[in-house]
Design an enzyme around this catalytic site. Structure first.
Site, PDB file in Angstrom:
ATOM      1  N   ASP A 237       1.980   7.630  -5.243  1.00 55.41           N
ATOM      2  CA  ASP A 237       3.031   7.868  -4.256  1.00 55.41           C
ATOM      3  C   ASP A 237       4.313   8.194  -4.998  1.00 55.41           C
ATOM      4  OD1 ASP A 237       4.591   4.950  -4.129  1.00 55.41           O
ATOM      5  OD2 ASP A 237       2.427   4.723  -4.414  1.00 55.41           O
TER       6      ASP A 237
ATOM      7  N   GLU B   2       9.741  -3.350   3.331  1.00 55.86           N
ATOM      8  CA  GLU B   2       9.906  -4.291   2.223  1.00 55.86           C
ATOM      9  C   GLU B   2      11.280  -4.927   2.123  1.00 55.86           C
ATOM     10  OE1 GLU B   2      10.527  -2.166  -1.739  1.00 55.86           O
ATOM     11  OE2 GLU B   2       9.116  -0.800  -0.732  1.00 55.86           O
TER      12      GLU B   2
END
Length: 265
Positions: free
Chosen positions: A67, A154
């Protein structure tokens, strides 16, 4: 231990034999290297054998991806594909206004290299989830993405667990309604446990955990992907890069496929 110089002076024939063996080892070394070093199994070099016990089929070839965002700079996607990477998730958006400046160039390069491609959004808990969906969909629609979206969750931004989980649920539902695709939920194990937990127990979960023995939350019943490194060195990428593996291998990658070309604005 005898050196080659000793062999040369003491026994010419032995020296010739020694040299011949050395040449054979050099020219035919690929055939005797362990599987992790062979060019025909590059994924084995990215995902080492001692980690394969956590996969659904430890003996199968691992399905490895990366990613990326603009932090990776210019990427040689052909080299990335040759290194054994099969899929990539590219950062598209963040919050209600931000678009990653490298999204379109990364996307074009990854598609040209034949990779399976998905896009992800970084979730801001203090921003309106519907407006975040608008930003994401307007950025990614109609671009030929082949994998379901991913939502990176997150941070708390001083919001409660209930506020975070409700906002995430709204985001996921809106993306499903507008694209027909499920959304992968990416987070760290402890963050998931504290702020998402049981509400998303059966939702496809992408775990970020860089230990050799990952700590999967007990309530997470749908562990689909594992980001097992955030500091890998990979051909074609000039910076360190996140590397991921699909827990169920090829069948898991197939389950992730969902084109967003039909997304409605």
């Amino acid at each position: 231990m005898l050196s080659s110089k000793t062999l040369e002076h003491d026994s010419p024939m032995v020296f010739v034999l020694f040299t011949a063996i050395a040449c054979l080892l050099y020219f035919f070394r690929p055939s005797i290297m362990p599987p992790a070093q062979q060019a025909d199994r590059p994924a084995q070099a990215l995902f080492t054998s001692h980690l394969q016990q956590y996969l659904s089929n430890p003996s199968a070839e691992p399905v490895v991806g990366i990613d990326v965002s603009h932090y990776q700079g210019t990427v040689d996607w052909q080299q990335v594909a040759k290194a054994g990477v099969q899929f990539v998730y590219i950062k598209a958006t963040d919050g209600i206004t931000y678009r990653d400046p490298a999204f379109y160039s990364h996307l074009k390069g990854a598609q040209a290299a034949g990779l399976q491609v998905g896009a992800y959004h970084f979730f801001e808990p203090d921003d309106d989830p519907d407006k975040q969906v608008d930003n994401f969909i307007k950025t990614v629609q109609g671009l030929g993405l082949t994998l379901m979206p991913m939502l990176d969750v997150e941070i708390t931004s001083n919001r409660s667990a209930e506020q975070i989980s409700n906002g995430v649920a709204k985001f996921i539902a809106a993306v499903q309604q507008r694209t027909g695709c499920q959304t992968l939920l990416y987070s760290y194990g402890d963050f998931w446990q504290k702020n998402l937990s049981s509400q998303f127990a059966s939702h496809p979960f992408w775990l970020a955990d860089y230990a050799d023995s990952p700590s999967v939350p007990a309530q997470a019943k749908a562990w689909w992907l594992w980001q097992y490194s955030d500091s890998a060195q990979l051909a074609g990428v000039h910076t360190q890069v996140d590397v991921d593996v699909v827990i169920a291998g090829e069948s898991g990658l197939n389950a992730m496929k969902c084109a967003t070309m039909g997304a409605k604005s």
